[in-house]
Every structure is written in C-alpha cells, then in structure tokens.
Scaffold this motif. Structure first.
Motif, PDB file in Angstrom:
ATOM      1  N   PRO A  51       2.252  25.696 -17.856  1.00 30.48           N
ATOM      2  CA  PRO A  51       2.901  26.115 -19.107  1.00 30.48           C
ATOM      3  C   PRO A  51       4.400  26.297 -18.913  1.00 30.48           C
ATOM      4  N   LYS A  52       5.139  26.045 -19.980  1.00 28.27           N
ATOM      5  CA  LYS A  52       6.586  26.242 -19.962  1.00 28.27           C
ATOM      6  C   LYS A  52       6.888  27.737 -19.901  1.00 28.27           C
ATOM      7  N   PHE A  53       8.148  28.082 -19.746  1.00 25.21           N
ATOM      8  CA  PHE A  53       8.509  29.484 -19.528  1.00 25.21           C
ATOM      9  C   PHE A  53       8.128  30.386 -20.710  1.00 25.21           C
ATOM     10  N   TYR A  54       8.422  29.939 -21.928  1.00 25.55           N
ATOM     11  CA  TYR A  54       8.152  30.782 -23.093  1.00 25.55           C
ATOM     12  C   TYR A  54       6.878  30.386 -23.829  1.00 25.55           C
ATOM     13  N   GLN A  55       6.054  29.582 -23.210  1.00 21.31           N
ATOM     14  CA  GLN A  55       4.806  29.146 -23.851  1.00 21.31           C
ATOM     15  C   GLN A  55       3.703  30.145 -23.501  1.00 21.31           C
ATOM     16  N   PRO A  56       2.881  30.510 -24.474  1.00 22.25           N
ATOM     17  CA  PRO A  56       1.764  31.414 -24.163  1.00 22.25           C
ATOM     18  C   PRO A  56       0.800  30.743 -23.171  1.00 22.25           C
ATOM     19  N   SER A  57       0.296  31.515 -22.238  1.00 24.07           N
ATOM     20  CA  SER A  57      -0.557  30.956 -21.195  1.00 24.07           C
ATOM     21  C   SER A  57      -1.969  30.664 -21.695  1.00 24.07           C
ATOM     22  N   ASN A  58      -2.346  31.168 -22.865  1.00 30.09           N
ATOM     23  CA  ASN A  58      -3.682  30.903 -23.376  1.00 30.09           C
ATOM     24  C   ASN A  58      -3.753  29.653 -24.246  1.00 30.09           C
ATOM     25  N   GLN A  59      -2.635  28.946 -24.427  1.00 34.96           N
ATOM     26  CA  GLN A  59      -2.623  27.711 -25.209  1.00 34.96           C
ATOM     27  C   GLN A  59      -2.249  26.544 -24.277  1.00 34.96           C
ATOM     28  N   PRO A  60      -3.212  25.753 -23.932  1.00 34.60           N
ATOM     29  CA  PRO A  60      -2.877  24.626 -23.052  1.00 34.60           C
ATOM     30  C   PRO A  60      -2.058  23.574 -23.806  1.00 34.60           C
ATOM     31  N   ASN A  61      -1.433  22.693 -23.042  1.00 33.11           N
ATOM     32  CA  ASN A  61      -0.677  21.600 -23.679  1.00 33.11           C
ATOM     33  C   ASN A  61      -1.646  20.698 -24.419  1.00 33.11           C
ATOM     34  N   PHE A 105       0.829  -1.199   0.000  1.00 33.54           N
ATOM     35  CA  PHE A 105       0.000   0.000   0.000  1.00 33.54           C
ATOM     36  C   PHE A 105       0.869   1.257   0.000  1.00 33.54           C
ATOM     37  N   ALA A 106       1.948   1.247   0.771  1.00 34.01           N
ATOM     38  CA  ALA A 106       2.865   2.392   0.778  1.00 34.01           C
ATOM     39  C   ALA A 106       3.492   2.583  -0.599  1.00 34.01           C
ATOM     40  N   LEU A 107       3.870   1.487  -1.235  1.00 34.23           N
ATOM     41  CA  LEU A 107       4.444   1.563  -2.579  1.00 34.23           C
ATOM     42  C   LEU A 107       3.418   2.094  -3.579  1.00 34.23           C
ATOM     43  N   SER A 108       2.182   1.612  -3.513  1.00 27.96           N
ATOM     44  CA  SER A 108       1.159   2.082  -4.452  1.00 27.96           C
ATOM     45  C   SER A 108       0.804   3.543  -4.197  1.00 27.96           C
ATOM     46  N   THR A 109       0.864   3.969  -2.932  1.00 23.52           N
ATOM     47  CA  THR A 109       0.621   5.380  -2.627  1.00 23.52           C
ATOM     48  C   THR A 109       1.716   6.253  -3.222  1.00 23.52           C
ATOM     49  N   ALA A 110       2.953   5.805  -3.130  1.00 21.03           N
ATOM     50  CA  ALA A 110       4.070   6.560  -3.723  1.00 21.03           C
ATOM     51  C   ALA A 110       3.926   6.630  -5.237  1.00 21.03           C
ATOM     52  N   ILE A 111       3.524   5.543  -5.867  1.00 21.33           N
ATOM     53  CA  ILE A 111       3.327   5.530  -7.321  1.00 21.33           C
ATOM     54  C   ILE A 111       2.201   6.480  -7.709  1.00 21.33           C
ATOM     55  N   THR A 112       1.111   6.456  -6.952  1.00 20.54           N
ATOM     56  CA  THR A 112      -0.015   7.341  -7.246  1.00 20.54           C
ATOM     57  C   THR A 112       0.379   8.805  -7.083  1.00 20.54           C
ATOM     58  N   ARG A 113       1.096   9.095  -6.009  1.00 19.98           N
ATOM     59  CA  ARG A 113       1.528  10.472  -5.774  1.00 19.98           C
ATOM     60  C   ARG A 113       2.456  10.947  -6.893  1.00 19.98           C
ATOM     61  N   ARG A 114       3.385  10.109  -7.313  1.00 17.04           N
ATOM     62  CA  ARG A 114       4.303  10.474  -8.390  1.00 17.04           C
ATOM     63  C   ARG A 114       3.539  10.747  -9.681  1.00 17.04           C
ATOM     64  N   SER A 115       2.534   9.935  -9.960  1.00 15.90           N
ATOM     65  CA  SER A 115       1.748  10.127 -11.172  1.00 15.90           C
ATOM     66  C   SER A 115       0.953  11.425 -11.124  1.00 15.90           C
ATOM     67  N   ILE A 116       0.386  11.733  -9.957  1.00 16.59           N
ATOM     68  CA  ILE A 116      -0.388  12.977  -9.831  1.00 16.59           C
ATOM     69  C   ILE A 116       0.520  14.194  -9.988  1.00 16.59           C
ATOM     70  N   VAL A 117       1.691  14.160  -9.379  1.00 18.80           N
ATOM     71  CA  VAL A 117       2.633  15.278  -9.495  1.00 18.80           C
ATOM     72  C   VAL A 117       3.080  15.446 -10.940  1.00 18.80           C
ATOM     73  N   ARG A 118       3.333  14.343 -11.631  1.00 16.79           N
ATOM     74  CA  ARG A 118       3.739  14.413 -13.038  1.00 16.79           C
ATOM     75  C   ARG A 118       2.628  15.020 -13.894  1.00 16.79           C
ATOM     76  N   ARG A 119       1.381  14.645 -13.633  1.00 18.19           N
ATOM     77  CA  ARG A 119       0.265  15.213 -14.398  1.00 18.19           C
ATOM     78  C   ARG A 119       0.118  16.704 -14.111  1.00 18.19           C
ATOM     79  N   TYR A 120       0.306  17.085 -12.865  1.00 16.24           N
ATOM     80  CA  TYR A 120       0.180  18.500 -12.509  1.00 16.24           C
ATOM     81  C   TYR A 120       1.266  19.326 -13.183  1.00 16.24           C
ATOM     82  N   LYS A 121       2.487  18.805 -13.176  1.00 15.43           N
ATOM     83  CA  LYS A 121       3.586  19.535 -13.808  1.00 15.43           C
ATOM     84  C   LYS A 121       3.393  19.624 -15.320  1.00 15.43           C
ATOM     85  N   ALA A 122       2.741  18.640 -15.918  1.00 16.43           N
ATOM     86  CA  ALA A 122       2.512  18.677 -17.370  1.00 16.43           C
ATOM     87  C   ALA A 122       1.495  19.744 -17.748  1.00 16.43           C
ATOM     88  N   THR A 123       0.604  20.115 -16.825  1.00 15.41           N
ATOM     89  CA  THR A 123      -0.399  21.132 -17.147  1.00 15.41           C
ATOM     90  C   THR A 123       0.140  22.548 -17.005  1.00 15.41           C
TER      91      THR A 123
END
Length: 177
Positions: A68-78, A48-66
């Motif tokens: 915008p990059k530094f030079y990307q316009p903020s009105n154009q989503p990924n 359960f601890a391992l699956s929680t770590a995997i879930t947390r890593r996946s959520i953080v990765r999804r959040y970081k993907a949303t």
C-alpha cells in the motif's frame, strides 16, 4: 617422534619426465570447431541470464504494486489489476525462460556429442541407424521415387482390375464381411 619421516638418503625414482598432453587437449578444447560448437551454448547462457533478469524485474514490480502507498488505508488492496494482461505477461515470460533453457541445453548437447553442423548430425544419426553415412540426398530421392512408382503401379493395377471386372480373393472376402 611418532610420525614417519622419510629418509632423505633413499634414492628417488629417476624417471624421465613424460611429455605433457595438456597442450593437445587444451588446443582441442579451444579449437575453432569447439568454439563454434560452444557459441550456441554461450548464447543460451546469455539469453537465460537476460530472461532471468526480466523475470526478476517483473516479480519485484508485482511485489511493489501490492504494497500500500503511504496514505492508502491498509484494509483496501489495490484494485487496478488486469487479469488478462497479467496472464499474457506470465505466458510471455515463461515462454522466454523455456526458450532460453532450450537453447542452452541444445548447445550443450551439440558440444557434448561433437556435432558442429547439420551434416555432422546427419552422418551420426545415419551411422547409429545402421545406414550408409555417406549416402547423398540424391540417393534418398531416387529410393523414394522408386517406392512411389511401385505404389502407383499397384494402385493402377487395382484400378484396371476393377474396370475389367476381375475380382480377387481379397475383394470377395471384403464383400462377405
């Protein structure tokens, strides 16, 4: 003073110290049987601890993907989103989480009900159902064999009656309906 202070001159109770039973309970708790029972629960907790770590890593990765990059316009989503892969990953993560909780609950219940093996479970279930808990598998097989023999004998008897043309009251009732 307004507080009650006990008088030191009063005789204290002179009971003999009771032998401690904590060592017996501790030895029962840490016995090899109990440790073996808790091992499944501990495996579930670790999984359960391992699956929680995997879930947390996946959520953080999804959040970081949303974000915008530094030079990307903020009105154009990924726009590089693959819905099928996200659904597949979500299903896998949910399956791992449910499986790990299931292992943990199963291990905890087996420890709580003092079941260490399949034979223990079988005897407890048979006792609760009111069946002889010492009964062997050979006895059960013999009983099933007798039941099959009686069922096949009745079927064979019905087939013989049909060949001879002997009709029963049940057969006549079926033709009427």
């Amino acid at each position: 003073m307004a507080f009650f202070q006990p008088n030191m001159a009063e005789p204290q109770s002179t009971r003999a110290p009771q032998p401690s039973t904590t060592s017996e309970s501790e030895s029962a708790f840490f016995s090899p049987r109990s440790r073996r029972q808790l091992s499944l629960f501990a495996a579930g907790v670790g999984f359960f601890a391992l699956s929680t770590a995997i879930t947390r890593r996946s959520i953080v990765r999804r959040y970081k993907a949303t974000a915008p990059k530094f030079y990307q316009p903020s009105n154009q989503p990924n726009s590089n989103i693959n819905g099928a892969m996200e659904a597949f990953e979500a299903l896998n993560i949910a399956t791992v989480n449910v499986f790990s909780v299931g292992i943990m609950v199963t291990g905890g219940l087996l420890w709580a009900f003092d079941i260490a093996s399949l034979a223990d479970m079988r005897s407890k279930v048979r006792t609760n159902l009111g069946v002889n808990p010492i009964r062997t598998d050979q006895d059960a097989e013999d009983e099933i064999e007798e039941w099959f023999a009686s069922v096949l004998a009745r079927k064979e008897f019905k087939a013989l009656r049909g060949e001879k043309g002997i009709k029963t009251k049940d057969d006549e009732d079926e033709k009427k309906t």
